[in-house]
Design a protein around this motif. Structure first.
Motif, PDB file in Angstrom:
ATOM      1  N   LEU A 114       1.908   1.023   0.085  1.00 61.86           N
ATOM      2  CA  LEU A 114       1.666   1.952  -0.940  1.00 61.86           C
ATOM      3  C   LEU A 114       0.261   2.787  -0.718  1.00 61.86           C
ATOM      4  O   LEU A 114      -0.853   1.720  -0.575  1.00 61.86           O
ATOM      5  CB  LEU A 114       1.792   1.672  -2.419  1.00 61.86           C
ATOM      6  CG  LEU A 114       3.360   1.138  -2.611  1.00 61.86           C
ATOM      7  CD1 LEU A 114       3.343   0.287  -3.925  1.00 61.86           C
ATOM      8  CD2 LEU A 114       4.272   2.173  -2.958  1.00 61.86           C
ATOM      9  N   PRO A 115       0.080   4.142  -1.116  1.00 58.38           N
ATOM     10  CA  PRO A 115      -1.205   4.662  -1.020  1.00 58.38           C
ATOM     11  C   PRO A 115      -2.351   3.892  -1.894  1.00 58.38           C
ATOM     12  O   PRO A 115      -1.737   3.457  -3.043  1.00 58.38           O
ATOM     13  CB  PRO A 115      -1.012   6.051  -1.543  1.00 58.38           C
ATOM     14  CG  PRO A 115       0.460   6.338  -1.390  1.00 58.38           C
ATOM     15  CD  PRO A 115       1.116   4.911  -1.584  1.00 58.38           C
ATOM     16  N   ARG A 116      -3.535   4.090  -1.353  1.00 60.10           N
ATOM     17  CA  ARG A 116      -4.492   3.314  -2.443  1.00 60.10           C
ATOM     18  C   ARG A 116      -5.189   4.657  -2.979  1.00 60.10           C
ATOM     19  O   ARG A 116      -5.547   5.425  -2.352  1.00 60.10           O
ATOM     20  CB  ARG A 116      -5.370   2.307  -1.763  1.00 60.10           C
ATOM     21  CG  ARG A 116      -4.607   1.132  -1.061  1.00 60.10           C
ATOM     22  CD  ARG A 116      -5.381   0.421  -0.359  1.00 60.10           C
ATOM     23  NE  ARG A 116      -5.821   0.834   0.841  1.00 60.10           N
ATOM     24  CZ  ARG A 116      -7.037   1.280   1.404  1.00 60.10           C
ATOM     25  NH1 ARG A 116      -8.087   1.145   0.552  1.00 60.10           N
ATOM     26  NH2 ARG A 116      -7.323   2.069   2.542  1.00 60.10           N
ATOM     27  N   TRP A 117      -5.895   4.401  -4.247  1.00 59.60           N
ATOM     28  CA  TRP A 117      -6.583   5.506  -4.733  1.00 59.60           C
ATOM     29  C   TRP A 117      -8.046   4.975  -4.847  1.00 59.60           C
ATOM     30  O   TRP A 117      -8.327   3.899  -5.192  1.00 59.60           O
ATOM     31  CB  TRP A 117      -6.115   5.934  -6.211  1.00 59.60           C
ATOM     32  CG  TRP A 117      -4.639   6.509  -6.096  1.00 59.60           C
ATOM     33  CD1 TRP A 117      -3.309   6.021  -6.049  1.00 59.60           C
ATOM     34  CD2 TRP A 117      -4.288   7.953  -5.955  1.00 59.60           C
ATOM     35  NE1 TRP A 117      -2.412   7.090  -6.119  1.00 59.60           N
ATOM     36  CE2 TRP A 117      -3.027   8.234  -6.053  1.00 59.60           C
ATOM     37  CE3 TRP A 117      -5.170   8.989  -6.156  1.00 59.60           C
ATOM     38  CZ2 TRP A 117      -2.381   9.346  -5.984  1.00 59.60           C
ATOM     39  CZ3 TRP A 117      -4.747  10.161  -5.934  1.00 59.60           C
ATOM     40  CH2 TRP A 117      -3.269  10.375  -6.062  1.00 59.60           C
ATOM     41  N   ASP A 164       3.380  -8.477  -4.357  1.00 64.70           N
ATOM     42  CA  ASP A 164       2.206  -7.074  -4.278  1.00 64.70           C
ATOM     43  C   ASP A 164       2.509  -6.098  -3.189  1.00 64.70           C
ATOM     44  O   ASP A 164       3.192  -6.676  -2.208  1.00 64.70           O
ATOM     45  CB  ASP A 164       0.903  -7.528  -3.985  1.00 64.70           C
ATOM     46  CG  ASP A 164       0.123  -8.171  -5.279  1.00 64.70           C
ATOM     47  OD1 ASP A 164       0.839  -8.439  -6.418  1.00 64.70           O
ATOM     48  OD2 ASP A 164      -0.795  -9.028  -5.177  1.00 64.70           O
ATOM     49  N   ALA A 165       2.381  -4.992  -3.370  1.00 62.54           N
ATOM     50  CA  ALA A 165       2.504  -4.083  -2.476  1.00 62.54           C
ATOM     51  C   ALA A 165       1.684  -4.096  -1.023  1.00 62.54           C
ATOM     52  O   ALA A 165       0.329  -4.513  -1.463  1.00 62.54           O
ATOM     53  CB  ALA A 165       2.476  -2.682  -2.983  1.00 62.54           C
ATOM     54  N   ALA A 166       2.082  -3.924   0.069  1.00 62.50           N
ATOM     55  CA  ALA A 166       0.920  -3.756   1.216  1.00 62.50           C
ATOM     56  C   ALA A 166       0.121  -2.758   0.845  1.00 62.50           C
ATOM     57  O   ALA A 166       0.289  -2.005   0.437  1.00 62.50           O
ATOM     58  CB  ALA A 166       1.804  -3.706   2.427  1.00 62.50           C
ATOM     59  N   HIS A 167      -1.098  -2.855   1.555  1.00 66.75           N
ATOM     60  CA  HIS A 167      -2.278  -1.694   1.385  1.00 66.75           C
ATOM     61  C   HIS A 167      -1.819  -0.675   2.364  1.00 66.75           C
ATOM     62  O   HIS A 167      -1.610  -0.869   3.463  1.00 66.75           O
ATOM     63  CB  HIS A 167      -3.395  -2.287   1.695  1.00 66.75           C
ATOM     64  CG  HIS A 167      -3.974  -3.417   0.859  1.00 66.75           C
ATOM     65  ND1 HIS A 167      -4.223  -2.999  -0.330  1.00 66.75           N
ATOM     66  CD2 HIS A 167      -4.521  -4.595   1.014  1.00 66.75           C
ATOM     67  CE1 HIS A 167      -4.800  -3.802  -1.159  1.00 66.75           C
ATOM     68  NE2 HIS A 167      -5.082  -5.070  -0.340  1.00 66.75           N
ATOM     69  N   GLY A 168      -1.805   0.717   1.752  1.00 66.23           N
ATOM     70  CA  GLY A 168      -1.427   1.834   2.492  1.00 66.23           C
ATOM     71  C   GLY A 168      -2.576   2.600   2.755  1.00 66.23           C
ATOM     72  O   GLY A 168      -3.772   1.952   2.266  1.00 66.23           O
ATOM     73  N   PRO A 169      -2.527   3.769   2.909  1.00 66.12           N
ATOM     74  CA  PRO A 169      -3.924   4.406   3.374  1.00 66.12           C
ATOM     75  C   PRO A 169      -4.380   5.040   1.964  1.00 66.12           C
ATOM     76  O   PRO A 169      -3.891   5.113   1.028  1.00 66.12           O
ATOM     77  CB  PRO A 169      -3.378   5.666   4.252  1.00 66.12           C
ATOM     78  CG  PRO A 169      -1.866   5.729   3.987  1.00 66.12           C
ATOM     79  CD  PRO A 169      -1.318   4.470   3.889  1.00 66.12           C
ATOM     80  N   LEU A 170      -5.754   5.124   2.193  1.00 60.42           N
ATOM     81  CA  LEU A 170      -6.466   5.782   1.089  1.00 60.42           C
ATOM     82  C   LEU A 170      -6.196   7.186   0.825  1.00 60.42           C
ATOM     83  O   LEU A 170      -6.315   7.860   1.717  1.00 60.42           O
ATOM     84  CB  LEU A 170      -8.126   5.526   1.047  1.00 60.42           C
ATOM     85  CG  LEU A 170      -8.898   5.936   0.043  1.00 60.42           C
ATOM     86  CD1 LEU A 170      -8.665   5.029  -1.205  1.00 60.42           C
ATOM     87  CD2 LEU A 170     -10.418   5.858   0.456  1.00 60.42           C
TER      88      LEU A 170
END
Length: 319
Positions: free
Chosen positions: A193-196, A220-226
């Motif tokens: 998922l996107p990170r903010w 938890d969701a996996a880290h996606g792009p910022l």
């Protein structure tokens, strides 16, 4: 005991942030001896050291850590009070109102246009700002009102609900979820998922669909792009780098062959509110709030003010 003045707090803050008295004095534009004396005087009045001192370094004590947090709040509040007072003292009153680009500014323009037609309306200056900058502008005194949408923190703010809409999953075309007619938040578990910027646990739970009690459990969701705005969210989804929960209006405004939008039955709603700081408000703010409430048939104002209708809490800022 004599209370601190703002000058002393600024001196302490510089020393606490630099952890070097020479650099702190240079930053303040003073010599080191008066800075050292001021800090020693503060420590004597408190009856506790603020810094551990060694031959060539300083570090904060537990008392210093506490004062650092409190000093920032006091200095921020003083700066905000100064900004609001200057605006209130203008010969021609004006309201500064901020919103995020796109959906937020369209809603704000609708309110501002209706407000401008009313007798006694002040001039409105609309500031278009980035992700979650609207809340910061209210707290700093740079704005009188703001349009906020989930997720944001209501601490120190009053809010007037405006509108609410469902959220949908944006998934890459060809993704395993793209052919579904409906999803649940649990279906997104493990997906990137996107990170903010400045994400907190609360905002991560909102964007991943884990903010409701019924859906909070799970991986938890996996880290996606910022990402920094909603257009970036749609781009990274289209590139197959992430999936995302987005408000329904985003789907309507961004039809693309490489992105599929799927309803999510149990995702919390995307809510938009008009917000302003707690405390006394002038007639211009009151009239603008009434105008917004009339246009959107909004419910009672909420927040922490003395006439609020609900208590504090984080509501699930801005898209």
């Amino acid at each position: 005991m004599q209370e601190f003045d703002l000058r002393e707090l600024r001196y302490f803050l510089a020393a606490a942030e630099e952890l070097n008295l020479s650099r702190a004095a240079e930053r303040l534009g003073i010599s080191q001896p008066p800075l050292s004396r001021a800090i020693r005087q503060m420590e004597r009045r408190l009856g506790a050291p603020l810094f551990h001192r060694s031959h060539n370094s300083i570090r904060l004590t537990p008392a210093g850590d506490t004062l650092l947090s409190e000093a920032r709040k006091v200095l921020d509040a003083a700066a905000a009070a100064s900004r609001r007072t200057r605006r209130a003292g203008r010969a021609a009153p004006a309201l500064t109102i901020t919103a995020a680009p796109g959906h937020g500014t369209r809603l704000l323009r609708r309110i501002a246009d209706a407000y401008a037609r009313l007798p006694g309306a002040a001039r409105t200056d609309i500031a278009v700002t980035g992700y979650r900058a609207q809340e910061a502008a209210l707290r700093s005194g740079e704005a009188d009102l703001a349009l906020l949408s989930t997720p944001f923190d209501t601490e120190g703010l009053r809010v007037r609900p405006l509108c609410s809409e469902e959220r949908v999953a944006a998934v890459p075309a060809g993704h395993r979820l793209a052919g579904c007619t409906a999803l649940r938040c649990a279906d997104l578990a493990g997906e990137p998922l996107p990170r903010w910027p400045g994400d907190t646990e609360a905002t991560r739970r909102y964007w991943s669909g884990r903010d409701r009690a019924a859906t909070a459990a799970g991986a938890d969701a996996a880290h996606g792009p910022l990402v920094h705005d909603i257009s970036q969210v749609i781009e990274v989804v289209g590139l197959g780098q992430a999936v995302a929960l987005v408000p329904r209006h985003v789907a309507g405004a961004n039809p693309r062959p490489d992105v599929v939008y799927v309803p999510v039955a149990d995702a919390s709603a995307h809510r938009t509110v008009l917000a302003w700081p707690e405390g006394p408000t002038g007639p211009a703010v009151d009239l603008f709030v009434r105008t917004a409430a009339g246009l959107f048939a909004a419910g009672p104002a909420t927040g922490h003010g003395p006439d609020s209708d609900s208590g504090p809490g984080a509501v699930a800022g801005p898209v």
